[in-house]
Design a protein around this motif. Structure first.
Motif, PDB file in Angstrom:
ATOM      1  N   VAL A   1       0.982  -0.895   0.350  1.00 16.54           N
ATOM      2  CA  VAL A   1       0.229  -0.205   0.149  1.00 16.54           C
ATOM      3  C   VAL A   1       0.770   1.036  -0.191  1.00 16.54           C
ATOM      4  O   VAL A   1       0.576   2.365  -0.629  1.00 16.54           O
ATOM      5  CB  VAL A   1      -0.934  -0.195   1.297  1.00 16.54           C
ATOM      6  CG1 VAL A   1      -1.418   1.569   1.492  1.00 16.54           C
ATOM      7  CG2 VAL A   1      -1.704  -1.275   1.084  1.00 16.54           C
TER       8      VAL A   1
ATOM      9  N   LEU B   1       0.726   4.424  -2.329  1.00 18.37           N
ATOM     10  CA  LEU B   1       0.446   5.702  -2.604  1.00 18.37           C
ATOM     11  C   LEU B   1       1.555   6.292  -3.553  1.00 18.37           C
ATOM     12  O   LEU B   1       0.589   7.529  -3.578  1.00 18.37           O
ATOM     13  CB  LEU B   1       0.057   5.921  -1.471  1.00 18.37           C
ATOM     14  CG  LEU B   1      -0.654   5.395  -0.412  1.00 18.37           C
ATOM     15  CD1 LEU B   1      -0.731   5.321   1.324  1.00 18.37           C
ATOM     16  CD2 LEU B   1      -2.256   6.472  -0.529  1.00 18.37           C
TER      17      LEU B   1
ATOM     18  N   THR C   1      -3.655   1.999  -8.634  1.00 19.44           N
ATOM     19  CA  THR C   1      -5.016   2.753  -7.837  1.00 19.44           C
ATOM     20  C   THR C   1      -5.742   1.505  -7.118  1.00 19.44           C
ATOM     21  O   THR C   1      -6.051   1.560  -6.193  1.00 19.44           O
ATOM     22  CB  THR C   1      -5.084   3.113  -9.253  1.00 19.44           C
ATOM     23  OG1 THR C   1      -4.097   4.469  -9.791  1.00 19.44           O
ATOM     24  CG2 THR C   1      -6.260   4.130  -8.224  1.00 19.44           C
TER      25      THR C   1
ATOM     26  N   LEU D   1      -4.965   0.749  -4.608  1.00 24.12           N
ATOM     27  CA  LEU D   1      -5.481   1.687  -2.893  1.00 24.12           C
ATOM     28  C   LEU D   1      -7.317   1.258  -2.670  1.00 24.12           C
ATOM     29  O   LEU D   1      -7.484   0.968  -2.056  1.00 24.12           O
ATOM     30  CB  LEU D   1      -5.319   3.417  -3.620  1.00 24.12           C
ATOM     31  CG  LEU D   1      -3.684   3.078  -3.212  1.00 24.12           C
ATOM     32  CD1 LEU D   1      -3.162   4.337  -4.066  1.00 24.12           C
ATOM     33  CD2 LEU D   1      -2.988   3.145  -2.531  1.00 24.12           C
TER      34      LEU D   1
ATOM     35  N   THR E   1      -8.204  -2.123  -0.738  1.00 25.80           N
ATOM     36  CA  THR E   1      -7.472  -2.190   0.274  1.00 25.80           C
ATOM     37  C   THR E   1      -8.929  -1.221   1.228  1.00 25.80           C
ATOM     38  O   THR E   1      -8.785  -1.521   2.004  1.00 25.80           O
ATOM     39  CB  THR E   1      -6.627  -1.401  -0.049  1.00 25.80           C
ATOM     40  OG1 THR E   1      -4.884  -2.037  -0.596  1.00 25.80           O
ATOM     41  CG2 THR E   1      -6.772  -1.031   2.175  1.00 25.80           C
TER      42      THR E   1
ATOM     43  N   ALA F   1     -12.242   5.885  -0.796  1.00 28.04           N
ATOM     44  CA  ALA F   1     -10.960   5.785  -1.781  1.00 28.04           C
ATOM     45  C   ALA F   1     -11.448   6.527  -3.100  1.00 28.04           C
ATOM     46  O   ALA F   1      -9.860   7.266  -3.351  1.00 28.04           O
ATOM     47  CB  ALA F   1     -11.710   4.404  -2.734  1.00 28.04           C
TER      48      ALA F   1
ATOM     49  N   VAL G   1      -8.695   9.391  -0.980  1.00 29.18           N
ATOM     50  CA  VAL G   1      -7.259   8.788  -1.249  1.00 29.18           C
ATOM     51  C   VAL G   1      -6.790   8.551  -2.836  1.00 29.18           C
ATOM     52  O   VAL G   1      -5.638   9.735  -2.529  1.00 29.18           O
ATOM     53  CB  VAL G   1      -7.420   7.310  -0.884  1.00 29.18           C
ATOM     54  CG1 VAL G   1      -5.101   6.812  -1.055  1.00 29.18           C
ATOM     55  CG2 VAL G   1      -7.082   7.317   1.036  1.00 29.18           C
ATOM     56  N   THR G   2      -7.632   8.939  -4.114  1.00 28.37           N
ATOM     57  CA  THR G   2      -6.872   9.210  -4.923  1.00 28.37           C
ATOM     58  C   THR G   2      -7.031  10.254  -4.970  1.00 28.37           C
ATOM     59  O   THR G   2      -6.544  10.271  -5.892  1.00 28.37           O
ATOM     60  CB  THR G   2      -7.738   8.108  -5.496  1.00 28.37           C
ATOM     61  OG1 THR G   2      -9.377   8.124  -5.618  1.00 28.37           O
ATOM     62  CG2 THR G   2      -7.393   6.602  -5.589  1.00 28.37           C
TER      63      THR G   2
END
Lengths: 240, 103
Positions: A31, A35, A89, A92, A95, B86, B89-90
């Motif tokens: 992770v 990021l 992506t 992410l 997760t 999500a 964060v993105t």
């Protein structure tokens, strides 16, 4: 009766503490890397699609479809996400889905979160996106080619995650079982679930390709090349 | 094109809300592949209730109540939380200042 007992992901207790700690460390490292790397895939246009895709995967995972007598399966969504918004992506997004499921819905154990991120995030994305890229290299650079590659990759991502679980169980299962028994029980049912995974992935990627092909990460450089291919024979004839 | 992107986003979120908030009630209640395999191979009994089992939304129901409203509320909350996490964060890690429509 419906979504009551589904411990759809690895629950607490299946694997011993050292194995869970190891997958936890692997997941955390993955992770952290994602990021940094996801930055290259995300901009003002694609970031909103990433959030939407994660929400869609959460929703898709609430639907358990029957696969054979007395068993069911649901979407993983790793290939779907990786094809739509890119593999980093996707790590992410997966997760985020698994975190919400474990913390809020007690779906998948908290101590097994690292295991689930490893299986449904890391393994499903790496194997699935790897297969997708391999297939797009040999298939025609058309919408059908991209969809076939998505379907094939989605199908294989499910047994890949299931067999990785078998490997982890061999290392740190709480019960001493012949690993062949575990592997054969896991493989057949997850091949069937893979068919469902492929069908949903093809349907969703196809829908997004139909309205916004420019947003589909996995189709970049493939579909835009199609008109050039059409012109090439003409140019070749003129050269003659 | 920008408007179509927004339409896609709104339709997608609505679809996710309907699937998780309504359709999920009709999903198969059979054990999933892992549970089934765990029972068949003989390690299903090692599953434990985790620390989150006391969550008010545990097992995708509000306070364990088995009805459409409870299940639907859990689905809607889950979609919105995932979208927020999500999406947040993105959005934070994205490349800034790339004009929309360019790559």
């Amino acid at each position: 009766m419906c979504n009551k007992v589904d411990a759809v992901h690895v629950p607490d207790g299946f694997l011993d503490a050292p194995t869970s700690l190891a997958t936890g460390a692997l997941a955390a490292g993955t992770v952290a890397l994602a990021l940094r790397k996801a930055r290259t895939e995300l901009d003002d246009r694609t970031a909103p699609l990433a959030g939407l895709t994660a929400a869609f995967v959460f929703a898709g995972q609430t639907i358990n479809f029957p696969v054979a007598a007395g068993t069911s399966g649901h979407l993983i969504g790793a290939v779907l996400t990786a094809v739509l918004v890119g593999p980093w992506t996707a790590l992410l997004c997966m997760t985020a889905v698994l975190l919400v499921q474990a913390v809020v819905f007690a779906d998948g154990g908290l101590t097994a979160l690292g295991t689930n991120v490893t299986l449904l995030g890391l393994v499903a994305v790496v194997v699935g996106y790897g297969v997708f890229r391999g297939l797009t290299a040999v298939l025609p650079r058309t919408r059908t080619g991209v969809l076939a590659a998505s379907g094939g990759a989605a199908f294989l991502s499910v047994p890949a995650a299931a067999l990785t679980f078998v490997g982890l169980f061999a290392l740190g299962g709480q019960v001493d079982l012949p690993i062949g028994t575990v592997a054969s029980a896991m493989t057949g049912v997850h091949l069937l679930i893979g068919l469902g995974e492929a069908a949903i992935t093809v349907a969703v990627v196809g829908a997004v390709l139909a309205v916004r092909p420019d947003l589909v990460h996995g189709a970049r450089g493939l579909l835009s090349a199609a008109p050039l291919e059409d012109r090439r024979p003409v140019a070749a004839e003129q050269a003659r | 094109m920008k408007r179509r992107g927004r339409t896609l986003w709104i339709v997608g979120v609505l679809l996710a809300l309907v699937v998780a908030g309504f359709v999920s009630w009709y999903a198969s209640g059979s054990p999933d592949g892992l549970e089934w395999a765990a029972e068949r191979a003989g390690f299903a009994h090692t599953a434990e209730d985790g620390a989150a089992a006391g969550s008010p939304f545990a097992d995708y129901l509000w306070n364990g109540e088995e009805n459409r409203l409870s299940s639907g509320a859990a689905g809607v909350v889950g979609v919105l939380m995932t979208l927020g996490l999500a999406g947040g964060v993105t959005w934070l890690v994205r490349r800034r200042g790339v004009p929309a429509g360019e790559d």
